[in-house]
Design a protein around this motif. Sequence first.
Motif, PDB file in Angstrom:
ATOM      1  N   VAL A   1      40.157  -4.939 -56.323  1.00  0.00           N
ATOM      2  CA  VAL A   1      39.828  -3.773 -55.499  1.00  0.00           C
ATOM      3  C   VAL A   1      40.893  -2.709 -55.728  1.00  0.00           C
ATOM      4  CG1 VAL A   1      38.647  -5.127 -53.713  1.00  0.00           C
ATOM      5  CG2 VAL A   1      41.107  -4.686 -53.515  1.00  0.00           C
ATOM      6  N   THR A   2      40.561  -1.487 -55.374  1.00  0.00           N
ATOM      7  CA  THR A   2      41.544  -0.402 -55.496  1.00  0.00           C
ATOM      8  C   THR A   2      42.163  -0.102 -54.134  1.00  0.00           C
ATOM      9  OG1 THR A   2      39.980   1.399 -55.059  1.00  0.00           O
ATOM     10  CG2 THR A   2      40.140   0.601 -57.334  1.00  0.00           C
TER      11      THR A   2
ATOM     12  N   LEU B   1      47.523 -10.029 -51.948  1.00  0.00           N
ATOM     13  CA  LEU B   1      47.092  -9.031 -52.929  1.00  0.00           C
ATOM     14  C   LEU B   1      48.106  -9.038 -54.064  1.00  0.00           C
ATOM     15  CD1 LEU B   1      46.180  -5.941 -50.678  1.00  0.00           C
ATOM     16  CD2 LEU B   1      44.560  -7.484 -51.800  1.00  0.00           C
ATOM     17  N   ARG B   2      47.631  -8.911 -55.294  1.00  0.00           N
ATOM     18  CA  ARG B   2      48.545  -8.837 -56.435  1.00  0.00           C
ATOM     19  C   ARG B   2      48.207  -7.615 -57.268  1.00  0.00           C
ATOM     20  NH1 ARG B   2      48.775 -13.435 -60.327  1.00  0.00           N
ATOM     21  NH2 ARG B   2      46.636 -13.978 -59.711  1.00  0.00           N
ATOM     22  N   ALA B   3      49.207  -6.802 -57.546  1.00  0.00           N
ATOM     23  CA  ALA B   3      48.970  -5.590 -58.328  1.00  0.00           C
ATOM     24  C   ALA B   3      48.722  -5.952 -59.788  1.00  0.00           C
ATOM     25  CB  ALA B   3      50.168  -4.650 -58.216  1.00  0.00           C
ATOM     26  N   ILE B   4      47.602  -5.473 -60.339  1.00  0.00           N
ATOM     27  CA  ILE B   4      47.307  -5.635 -61.764  1.00  0.00           C
ATOM     28  C   ILE B   4      47.706  -4.359 -62.506  1.00  0.00           C
ATOM     29  CG2 ILE B   4      45.538  -6.101 -63.491  1.00  0.00           C
ATOM     30  CD1 ILE B   4      43.961  -7.605 -61.422  1.00  0.00           C
TER      31      ILE B   4
ATOM     32  N   GLY C   1      47.751   0.795 -58.165  1.00  0.00           N
ATOM     33  CA  GLY C   1      46.655   1.090 -57.259  1.00  0.00           C
ATOM     34  C   GLY C   1      45.446   0.194 -57.413  1.00  0.00           C
ATOM     35  N   VAL C   2      45.544  -0.883 -58.210  1.00  0.00           N
ATOM     36  CA  VAL C   2      44.439  -1.833 -58.382  1.00  0.00           C
ATOM     37  C   VAL C   2      44.991  -3.238 -58.153  1.00  0.00           C
ATOM     38  CG1 VAL C   2      42.622  -2.687 -59.890  1.00  0.00           C
ATOM     39  CG2 VAL C   2      43.355  -0.311 -60.064  1.00  0.00           C
ATOM     40  N   TYR C   3      44.343  -3.989 -57.258  1.00  0.00           N
ATOM     41  CA  TYR C   3      44.885  -5.263 -56.820  1.00  0.00           C
ATOM     42  C   TYR C   3      43.891  -6.410 -57.017  1.00  0.00           C
ATOM     43  CZ  TYR C   3      47.514  -1.735 -54.217  1.00  0.00           C
ATOM     44  OH  TYR C   3      48.226  -0.624 -53.871  1.00  0.00           O
TER      45      TYR C   3
ATOM     46  N   LEU D   1      38.657   0.364 -63.219  1.00  0.00           N
ATOM     47  CA  LEU D   1      38.946   0.953 -61.908  1.00  0.00           C
ATOM     48  C   LEU D   1      40.224   1.780 -61.937  1.00  0.00           C
ATOM     49  CD1 LEU D   1      38.053  -2.053 -59.566  1.00  0.00           C
ATOM     50  CD2 LEU D   1      36.737   0.048 -59.892  1.00  0.00           C
ATOM     51  N   ALA D   2      41.218   1.319 -62.697  1.00  0.00           N
ATOM     52  CA  ALA D   2      42.493   2.039 -62.755  1.00  0.00           C
ATOM     53  C   ALA D   2      42.353   3.413 -63.387  1.00  0.00           C
ATOM     54  CB  ALA D   2      43.518   1.210 -63.530  1.00  0.00           C
TER      55      ALA D   2
END
Length: 316
Positions: free
Chosen positions: A36-37, A60-63, A66-68, A85-86
Amino acid sequence: MRPESSNRGAAKRGWGVWHARGGALAHLARRQHGVVTRAQLLALGMDPAVIKRRLRAGRLRAIYRGVYLVGPIAPPHAREMAAVLACGEGAVLSHRSAAALRNLLPYPAHPAPAHVTVVGADRRRPGIRVHRVGVLPPDEVTTFKSIPITTPARTILDLASELTVRELEQALGTAETNRITSRAKLRSLLGRYPGRRGTPALRALLDSDLRPAFTRSQAEERFLALVRRAELPPPNTNVRLADFEVDFLWPEQRLVVEIDGFVHHGDRASFEADRARDAALAARGFTVIRVTWRQLVDEPEVVIARLAQALASRLT
């Protein structure tokens, strides 16, 4: 109403709101391969402080920025979805990443940046290979596995400037074998973009009378290279014959070549199944030759001589 009763009612209402939001978040994450963003979380009513706490707790883990990822385990294709999404509105998976998702090319052996195409302004993102274009017509984009992506024809066109001729042939052969695009669609794109890099190689493949060869393994690729170097008649590759799929077929000569790798043919059950299949094809008038990886590596001349003799004898 007593104060404590009022407080309990407010708490229940608050729990109901968060439960509903949690359900909406879970539903959104399922639709987006577990990612999700930040903007989507805020739109669901999640406070920035809550987002920060969930990141610290590992929920939540940041990929990308602003996208997790929601939860500890990344589902298949989470990184491809996250990359799209990013890059924002209108971004689509493209090039090698789109080809790998559709199995037109193998997935890279090692982690590699995702390829994403965006329209207009530069949107560079660390860890993502962004391709910027002036326009991307609607008929060149679609969704696959819920991920915005270029169409198979556009993907092959994009790859034409990056792949070797053989890699491009493999991608085209796979697309035709799986019937996910057509030569008519590819020719239409070539007419739309006549000056793009790589179009001469793609046009030459499309104009060839030979069917693009699709192989599934390094051994099959090596065998096909031997056949071509020896200038023997080209075979059909990985095609249905009777009730089976065979590696290489010369239909006019009614000759089949099967490539044996120990991983897939080394146990007794596989050995017996292969022999039963050979017998069934022989009963239909086909000769079956089996070639091993060791023979391809250590005795390529013997392999080609044996094949040439078989082809010649089947013509007489």
